[in-house]
Each structure stands twice: as C-alpha cells, then as structure tokens.
Design a protein around this motif. Sequence first.
Motif, mmCIF file in Angstrom:
data_model
loop_
_atom_site.group_PDB
_atom_site.id
_atom_site.type_symbol
_atom_site.label_atom_id
_atom_site.label_comp_id
_atom_site.label_asym_id
_atom_site.label_seq_id
_atom_site.Cartn_x
_atom_site.Cartn_y
_atom_site.Cartn_z
ATOM 1 N N PRO A 256 0.851 -1.201 0.000
ATOM 2 C CA PRO A 256 0.000 0.000 0.000
ATOM 3 C C PRO A 256 0.881 1.243 0.000
ATOM 4 O O PRO A 256 2.046 1.205 0.414
ATOM 5 C CB PRO A 256 -0.792 -0.122 1.312
ATOM 6 C CG PRO A 256 -0.718 -1.564 1.669
ATOM 7 C CD PRO A 256 0.606 -2.053 1.167
ATOM 8 N N ARG A 257 0.338 2.355 -0.457
ATOM 9 C CA ARG A 257 1.099 3.598 -0.507
ATOM 10 C C ARG A 257 1.590 3.971 0.894
ATOM 11 O O ARG A 257 0.873 3.854 1.877
ATOM 12 C CB ARG A 257 0.223 4.716 -1.074
ATOM 13 C CG ARG A 257 0.967 6.020 -1.316
ATOM 14 C CD ARG A 257 0.128 6.966 -2.154
ATOM 15 N NE ARG A 257 0.841 8.207 -2.374
ATOM 16 C CZ ARG A 257 0.755 9.273 -1.572
ATOM 17 N NH1 ARG A 257 -0.034 9.235 -0.509
ATOM 18 N NH2 ARG A 257 1.427 10.371 -1.821
ATOM 19 N N ARG A 258 2.863 4.411 0.960
ATOM 20 C CA ARG A 258 3.492 4.738 2.241
ATOM 21 C C ARG A 258 3.921 6.205 2.229
ATOM 22 O O ARG A 258 5.011 6.557 1.782
ATOM 23 C CB ARG A 258 4.698 3.824 2.482
ATOM 24 C CG ARG A 258 4.319 2.353 2.491
ATOM 25 C CD ARG A 258 5.515 1.434 2.370
ATOM 26 N NE ARG A 258 6.363 1.504 3.549
ATOM 27 C CZ ARG A 258 7.452 0.741 3.708
ATOM 28 N NH1 ARG A 258 7.794 -0.126 2.769
ATOM 29 N NH2 ARG A 258 8.188 0.840 4.787
ATOM 30 N N PRO A 259 3.066 7.101 2.706
ATOM 31 C CA PRO A 259 3.330 8.546 2.626
ATOM 32 C C PRO A 259 4.623 8.980 3.299
ATOM 33 O O PRO A 259 5.229 9.974 2.896
ATOM 34 C CB PRO A 259 2.099 9.162 3.308
ATOM 35 C CG PRO A 259 1.039 8.115 3.203
ATOM 36 C CD PRO A 259 1.762 6.811 3.307
ATOM 37 N N HIS B 285 7.518 0.895 -7.584
ATOM 38 C CA HIS B 285 6.376 0.028 -7.862
ATOM 39 C C HIS B 285 6.116 -0.912 -6.686
ATOM 40 O O HIS B 285 4.951 -1.174 -6.335
ATOM 41 C CB HIS B 285 6.634 -0.773 -9.134
ATOM 42 C CG HIS B 285 5.458 -1.580 -9.593
ATOM 43 N ND1 HIS B 285 5.181 -2.831 -9.093
ATOM 44 C CD2 HIS B 285 4.483 -1.288 -10.491
ATOM 45 C CE1 HIS B 285 4.089 -3.299 -9.678
ATOM 46 N NE2 HIS B 285 3.647 -2.389 -10.523
ATOM 47 N N ARG C 226 5.900 1.860 -3.060
ATOM 48 C CA ARG C 226 5.002 3.024 -3.162
ATOM 49 C C ARG C 226 5.307 4.115 -2.126
ATOM 50 O O ARG C 226 4.432 4.523 -1.359
ATOM 51 C CB ARG C 226 3.551 2.578 -3.033
ATOM 52 C CG ARG C 226 3.076 1.592 -4.103
ATOM 53 C CD ARG C 226 3.161 2.214 -5.500
ATOM 54 N NE ARG C 226 2.868 1.236 -6.528
ATOM 55 C CZ ARG C 226 1.661 1.092 -7.108
ATOM 56 N NH1 ARG C 226 0.665 1.869 -6.761
ATOM 57 N NH2 ARG C 226 1.486 0.187 -8.048
ATOM 58 N N GLY D 50 5.791 7.778 -0.568
ATOM 59 C CA GLY D 50 5.063 9.004 -0.860
ATOM 60 C C GLY D 50 5.916 10.081 -1.491
ATOM 61 O O GLY D 50 5.394 10.994 -2.133
ATOM 62 N N GLU E 6 1.459 6.368 -10.109
ATOM 63 C CA GLU E 6 0.917 6.907 -8.860
ATOM 64 C C GLU E 6 0.822 8.428 -8.954
ATOM 65 O O GLU E 6 1.771 9.148 -8.643
ATOM 66 C CB GLU E 6 1.824 6.498 -7.691
ATOM 67 C CG GLU E 6 1.363 7.010 -6.334
ATOM 68 C CD GLU E 6 -0.061 6.611 -6.042
ATOM 69 O OE1 GLU E 6 -0.941 7.502 -6.100
ATOM 70 O OE2 GLU E 6 -0.313 5.416 -5.784
ATOM 71 N N GLU F 190 -0.408 10.605 -7.151
ATOM 72 C CA GLU F 190 -0.234 11.333 -5.898
ATOM 73 C C GLU F 190 1.225 11.399 -5.443
ATOM 74 O O GLU F 190 1.534 12.057 -4.444
ATOM 75 C CB GLU F 190 -1.073 10.677 -4.802
ATOM 76 C CG GLU F 190 -2.569 10.686 -5.073
ATOM 77 C CD GLU F 190 -3.105 12.095 -5.269
ATOM 78 O OE1 GLU F 190 -2.753 12.985 -4.469
ATOM 79 O OE2 GLU F 190 -3.867 12.309 -6.230
ATOM 80 N N ALA F 191 2.113 10.717 -6.144
ATOM 81 C CA ALA F 191 3.526 10.727 -5.750
ATOM 82 C C ALA F 191 4.091 12.147 -5.827
ATOM 83 O O ALA F 191 3.794 12.897 -6.762
ATOM 84 C CB ALA F 191 4.327 9.799 -6.653
#
Length: 221
Positions: A5-8, A50, A53, A55, A81, A83-84
């Motif tokens: 999952p995306r990791r901000p 990839h 992920r 942030g 992504e 939002e990156a």
Amino acid sequence: MAPEPRRPDALLVVDDHPIVLSGLRRLAEGAGFPDVFEAGDVVAGYRLFHRHRPGLVVADLSFGGSGLSGLSLIRRIKALEPEARILVFSMHADPVVVARALEGGALGFVLKDAGSAAFLEALAAVRTGRSHLPHALATEVAMLNRGARPAPLATLSARELQILSLMSQGKSYEAIAGALSVSYRTIVNASAAMRNKLGVGSRAGLIQIAVGHRAGGGFPE
C-alpha cells in the motif's frame, strides 16, 4: 510480488553516485523519514517505487550513459501513482530542462550545489505537497514560458532532449536506441523531428547544436 500500500512517510532516492545516496539518506533520516529506499539507476528506481510506493521521491535527471533518463522516470512514476511527490536533485540549471521536469510531474527542483539547508527546505516543501523552485530558476522558467528568452530547445519534448543529450556524448543512433530500449527507426524519426523543430538540415547540424548545448552546461559531462 504485489506492491505494498502507498506509504506517505517513506522516501525513495534515485541517484547513480553512492556518496550522494549516502548523504541524502542521512539527511532524510534526520528529517524524520522512517524508511528510505535507494536506487542507483532508473530501472531499479522504478521497480522499488512500484514495490514500496513511497510518498516522496528524490531523483537526479542524468544517469551515466542514458542521458536525461530521469525525465522518463518522473513520467512513469506519475503515471503509476499520480499522488507521488517528486523532488528533482540535479546539477542541471537550464530552464528548458527544469521546465520539462516540472511538466512531467516533479513538484520541486533543487540544485546539487545549493547545500544541505536548501535541500532540506525543498524536501520539507515537497513532502507537504507544496511546490519548490529556487527563485532564479523560477524566474527563468517563467520567462521561458512567456517567450521572453530565446530558447530553441524549448520546442523539444523530454524524450527528444534525452536523445539530444546522448548525441552530445558522440553516441550513434544504434547506441542511443540500445540505451533507451527503442528501435533504431524511432531514433531516426526523432532526429528528423528535432531537425525540423530546430531548423537544421542535417544530422551534423543537430550534433553541432547538441555539443554546443553540452559545452554551455545544458548537458552533464
């Protein structure tokens, strides 16, 4: 393996100089990033992005013999992504190159000779979703967009700039095609398009422009 999952709060640094990677890792850890991933080329960088992920991405634009391949990395990451948040960390001060990086999706740009304080300021801005561009570069990019600064290379796409960068290194069409993993015909067609945009009638004329831009600091040594 499926991506995480995306990791901000995670950071990916992509640069082909080990000392730069080490230095940026220390700065990022000091700035509170719990996870910092490192890659020495754009292929490894994209694979790490990839998979993990992060942030935030800090990336150079130039990688060895592949010219300005960082521009393509920016576009691929943003396609995967949107939002990156991407901060370019580069020696390039040419507003045409800076503009292409921003158009590709980079949120900030900081020069490698700016010092650690300037880097941390840029990192903090991009981390919170704010754009960051040194004032002098911001002014040049704005003038470029208004047509106030003569810049023939402003008509070139990011891929064309990458090809021109490799031409400035004396690489043949075959070598450029191999470096970019595209067909020989693709490079021939791109060369023809660049000649048309830049108003030169031969490959030699195009190479002369490429070498001149390199000598002026537009492409890396």
